[in-house]
Every structure is written in C-alpha cells, then in structure tokens.
Design a protein around this motif. Structure first.
Motif, short mmCIF file in Angstrom:
data_model
loop_
_atom_site.label_atom_id
_atom_site.label_comp_id
_atom_site.label_asym_id
_atom_site.label_seq_id
_atom_site.Cartn_x
_atom_site.Cartn_y
_atom_site.Cartn_z
N VAL A 1 36.59 41.33 37.90
CA VAL A 1 36.41 42.25 36.77
C VAL A 1 36.04 41.45 35.51
N ALA B 1 35.63 48.56 36.85
CA ALA B 1 36.91 47.88 37.06
C ALA B 1 37.77 48.67 38.04
N ARG C 1 39.01 47.26 41.59
CA ARG C 1 40.46 47.17 41.84
C ARG C 1 40.87 48.06 43.00
#
Lengths: 202, 202, 202, 202
Positions: free
Chosen positions: A189, A93, A97
């Motif tokens: 995600v 994640a 990101r």
DNA sequence: AATGAATGAGGTTTCATTCAT
DNA sequence: CATGAATGAAACCTCATTCAT
C-alpha cells in the motif's frame, strides 16, 4: 442380500463433498497438480475411488469446484470490505488488504487453486488479453486519474503490478509459514501510494 | 509446426538437439506442462519417440535443458547490460529493461520455462524462502537505502513486486502478441522511480 | 573421403571379437541375463554399439558364441583328461575332477553360460528328455554295472545327481570366491565311490 | 433392468487373483522368465492388462506371489511329513521323498518358481554363501555324524548334492511328463543311504 | 451411497537392430 | 571397421472413468 456395513458411512452429500474438496486441496498443496490423482484424493479421504467420481463425475469437476469454492469464499469476504471508501487510494488499499487478509486466512486453499490455475488451461487455448482482476484495478486507477486524484502513471501496468505482487505474496505465504501477507499488504500500500500520490522530485 | 519438411535426415547431433528443444518449447507453450509428452514433442519434430530419448535420455533431461538453455541465453544478454550505471535507480532501470527486452525477444521460450518452473518441483518439497532473483534486487535496493539515495520503503516487498511485475509481463507477452513488454518496462521504471524517489505529499 | 581417426583402433577382427566376448561374460555375471544389453557390452568394451552388432549381427549370435566358446575350451581341457583310466570308477573320478577343475579355472565364464542357458531357451520349446551330459555319465555307469564292477544303483538317477552336484558347485564357485570346487570334486568322488562300491551293511 | 452379460465377469478378488497366478505360472513355464510379460499373462487370462496391475501393482508383486504361494503350499505339505523319524537317515529319506512328492504334484508351479528364482536376483548383488535349504540338510547330516550314526563323508558336499539332485529332478519333471520324481526319490534315497551307511570295501 | 473390479488409453523408458557416413 | 543417429516395438506402470453389485 444383506447390505454390507460400510466403514465410512454416508455423510449426506454435502458434508462428503466438502470433505473431498478438503482432501483435494491437501493433495494439490503437497503433491502438486501432477501428483494429484483421483485415487490419492480418495485414499486421503479414506473412501474408495468410486465415491469421488460419484460426487464429482470427472476430475475436472472436482478441481473446478476447488477453484469455484475459493472464489465464492473470496467474493464474500472481500465483497464485505469493499466500497466503504470514497477515495481511489483508499479503495486500492482496501483491495490490497482484503486480498492479502484472505490469503493469510486460507493459504492452503489459495495455493491449491494456483496449482490448478497454472495447469488446467481453458479448452479454448491460452487466454491472451487482460486478466479480469487486473482490468478491474486498472479501471479504478483510471477513475482516479480522470478526477485528478492520482498521478498519471500507466494504469494498466500499475494494475498488473499490484495484482502480480499480491499473487506472489500469496504464493509465498502458501509455502512458507513464516511469510507475512498482512505486512506485505501494508508495505505494498505504501509503495502504491507513493507511486500515485507523491510529487516527483526536482 | 516448426518441422522442416524432411523425412528424417540425420541432423548431426547438435542441430537435432536444438530442433527438439524448439519443439519442446512449442508444446509447453501450446499444451502446457501437463500436456507435454515425449511423444508429442517427437510428433512435432517429425521423428520417432526414440529419437527424443536418444538425445535426452529422460524427460527431465529434456525439460531441464529447456530451462538451462534459456538461463544461458539470458545470462549472456542480460549480463552485458549490467553494471554500467552508478546509481541504484539506474541499475534497477537497467535490470528491468534488460529483463523485459529479453522477454520481448524470446517470449515463447520464457513462457515454456514458466510452465516447467511452475510444475517441476524440486525433490525436496516446495521451495519456501526468498526467491534468489528477488533477493538480488532487494540487496540492490537496500544498498541505495543505506546511502540515502532512495526512500525507505520495504525493500523486500518492492523487490518481490518488481520481479512479479516482470514475470507477469513476460507471461502476458508469451500468450498475447499484442502485448508490449518494452513499454511495460518503461512504465514500471517510472512507477519504481516514483516509489523510491518522490517526496510524499504533505 | 578422409578416414576419421578412431579412438579405439581396429583390433583385427579376432581380437575385437574376443574382447567383446569377454565383456559379455562380465556383464552376464554382474548384471544377469536380464541386465545384459548390447549397449552395456559396448560400453564396457569402450566402443560404440554398432561395433558389437557388426561382429555379432544379433544378440543371439553374441550370447551363442559365449556359450560355444566355453564348450570349445571345456572340450579341449576335459578331453585331454579322459580315457586314461581303465576302471569305471576311475573314469567317473576323472570326469568329476576335470569338470570341476575347469570350473575352478573359469568361474566367470561358467557362470555367464549358466545365465544364458537358464534364459535363452531353444526355439523348439522346453527340452524335455534326458540331458546329453547326464546320458553320457549314465552309459558309463551302466557299463560298469554290466561288468559287475559297480553296484546296481539306478544309473540314471546317479548320473543326474553327479551332473547336478557339479553344476551346483560351479554356480557356487562363480559367485563365491571362497568356494572350493576342487575340494568339492574330491568329496563328491568319495560319495560316488561309496555309493557304487561299498557293501551295504547287514 | 437386465444385467448386461459381461465379457469378463467379476470373479470377486481372490478367485481372480488365483486365476492370474495360474496364468503367470503357465507363461513362466512355457515362455520362460524373459518371455513373461504382464501383457501375456493378461492375454491368457482373457482380461485387460489393467486387471493384472490392479490386483498386483507391480510385476514383482505378481512373480513374488507366484513364489510365495508355492512356498506356502510346500511348507504345509512338507511340514506334515517331517519330524516323524528318529534316525537321521530316516529324516533324510523323508525329506527327499516329501520334496519330490510335492514336485510330482505341482510340477508346473515348481518349474515356474525356478524360472523366477534363476532370474530375479535380490537387490544386494549375487547371493554367495551357502543356500539355506542345503544348510539345513548339512546340519542334519552333521548331527548324524556326531552320534556316529552315519559315515564321515563331507556333509556340506553331500547336502549340496542332495539338494541339487532334487532340483534337477524337479526341473525334469516340469518339462517332461514321462519323468518320475517319486522313482527318483527312491533311487536317491538308496544312493544316499549307501554313501552314508555302507562300509567301504577293503 | 458406496464399493471393488475392470478397462483402455497414454506415459516414460529400454532395447535390438538398421543404416548412412 | 567404426560410429552415431534413428527406428519401432514392447515393456511396465498410472490413471480417469465406467459399471455391476
């Protein structure tokens, strides 16, 4: 002989170089790789062609530095956001990101590098083999699979898919100001978490 | 390379055209878009430059036909494999499999078209907006979500991700003969099914 | 061997040749010398390029015949109108009128020949020396001066001026359908008569 | 460090441009418009093709400047000789003389411009309508007719005839060094004066 | 540091011409 | 007679690169 006063005085090396790189990015984004000539970069910088070849002896040097500088910046920004999670899912994640946050912050530069990458192939022929960025992701996933933390989907394919999704979002963001790379990251995600964590039905 | 050892016999129009398209594909794959010149295509075909411009008046015509002929072939092959499933998941699986089967069968042609697509930008500036192929996938997914058949992940992001994964596998297959697009398809189907069908834990 | 049925059947040599010459004239008028290619002539005739080079082995043959055929026609038409006057002034008037009448009747062909003449220079370099058409006029005027019939203006200059005026009117008529070559002839005759016959004042 | 002797030393912009224009004039005169290529101009200047396109980006720029520079020179030289006469006949004589004096001084340049003018047609199709130079002459003559100073011959035709005669003499002078434009001017003035002033006999 | 001039290779395209069928 | 295919030269133009100043 008297020195002719220059319209565009010396910027002291580094600043000039940065300016030229900026202009190169602009040209790449707006005119594409094929439309990117040394002359056009010079024109936008308001200097003569010679200035460009003075700071970057060859065109390859110039475009290579466009790529390298992005990698440097990306390395710094993404490096900071890394390693602070102890779960594999968390690291994935964070990776997704931070990648797309970087893209959201530097859409033009990213687009420029894509233009270069798509066209300036390494001298040794087409690459072949696994992309290093995907390889890193694959290893991460495999680590989670070894500990049983995540499900046993094909790590290589999932890694490639994540990378490809990030790149596609980047490409989109570079052309389309209404695109939302950060939103893409969140949704991606979610998709990845479901693929890795969920229990298959029935 | 693909040249038949013929001095320069008349091939009767269509055959010559096909040969030139073949050579153009080879050049695109090996030298990239930037390295693709009419002269190089002619050289590989063992004919003079004039022959190429005789059959394809402009370079754009030649490359455009490289693209169009792939679309024609893909349309036929993929069209056959479509619509024979009544579940959305089934349709997605069919889409993924038929796409990557096609890629596995025509890796070089696919790679060539990618080179062209990445570089021959439409006259009206950079595209922007959603890719039509992704849009079709998105609608499919949304249909499944409306009936409750599949989970409520972001349809647009998942569509983009599937398309990007297929394209990445195609790119890989075109350069790396050891790549396995059909295997990629199976693993990707699994990933997508998990993302869409599984129940999230806890 | 079976004969392939032709879309554009044989016109029997002469007719085909005439048709091609007609088309060549059209192309010369509309596209100019530089825009006149064998391919374009063939296109307008609705035949293949080979047909043109079959009847006119080289482009020079084709354009040369455009010129020659005009000269033949002009010779016939103007020849008839000549010699039937016994005064020099009358002969000049007849010359001017018959020339411009011919122009009025064949403006396109005349224009085409001008295009060719302006561009297809004889192999032996630029002409230099007196134009034969002017020379004929000059001799006519000098004959009248020898008998005292006409005034003693410079015969060479007047001859050149008459020729140039006729050509200019022809050029105009070829481009401008509202031009009036026959009117030009009358006014030019008046001017010439005044220059040759009038008594200078004082 | 010793300066390496350059085969084709830098001429400092303007001088090089002038040299190239000179060569272009030569080529136009000797080889005609159709025979005038950038390569040939470069060859005569003893420089590479690139030099020509460096100073004149397109061929049209080069030939356009050949035309424009002549117009500039002609404007200066002829402008000085104008307006100093109060009779229409006087102005006509001045016009004719200054035109042909200019031609006598720059025969090659004039011929070169004629080549260009005859071949480089404006984009908007064939001209049609009255030539502006003739129009100016026509107005001059009509002014004289309005005041009764000169006879009532057709002003348009006479204007065209004068212009055509000047051009013909120019063409001749450019090819034939024995031609005498200034003599032509005197004789043409005489002819025009007779046409405009003489009283018709009987 | 910077510039303008010059180079030469290479790109696309047009075209007159030749030739087998 | 006619065609379509093929050729090769030549045209214009772009461009990365080098160099003297």
């Amino acid at each position: 002989m008297r020195t002719k006063p220059s319209l565009t005085p010396s910027l002291g090396g580094l600043a000039r170089k940065a300016q030229l790189l900026d202009c190169a990015v602009d040209v790449l984004v707006e005119l594409g790789f094929a439309g990117t000539s040394v002359a056009e970069v010079a024109r936008r910088a308001g200097v003569s062609k010679g200035v460009v070849t003075y700071h970057f002896p060859t065109k390859e040097d110039l475009l290579g530095e466009v790529v390298a500088s992005l990698y440097r910046e990306a390395g710094e920004q993404i490096g900071q956001a890394t390693g602070d999670s102890d779960s594999v899912i968390g690291e994935l994640a964070t990776y997704i990101r931070s990648n797309l946050t970087f893209v959201a912050d530097h859409p033009r530069h990213v687009r420029a590098v894509m233009e270069v990458a798509a066209n300036m192939r390494p001298a040794d022929g087409p690459p072949g083999g696994e992309d290093p960025l995907s390889a890193h992701l694959r290893e991460l996933i495999e680590r989670g699979q070894a500990t049983g933390e995540v499900a046993d989907v094909d790590a290589g394919v999932l890694a490639m898919t994540i990378r490809a999704s990030i790149d596609a979002a980047a490409a989109r963001a570079a052309c389309d100001p209404t695109a939302d790379p950060r939103g893409h990251a969140e949704h991606l995600v979610t998709i990845v978490r479901r693929a890795l964590l969920a229990t298959e039905p029935r």
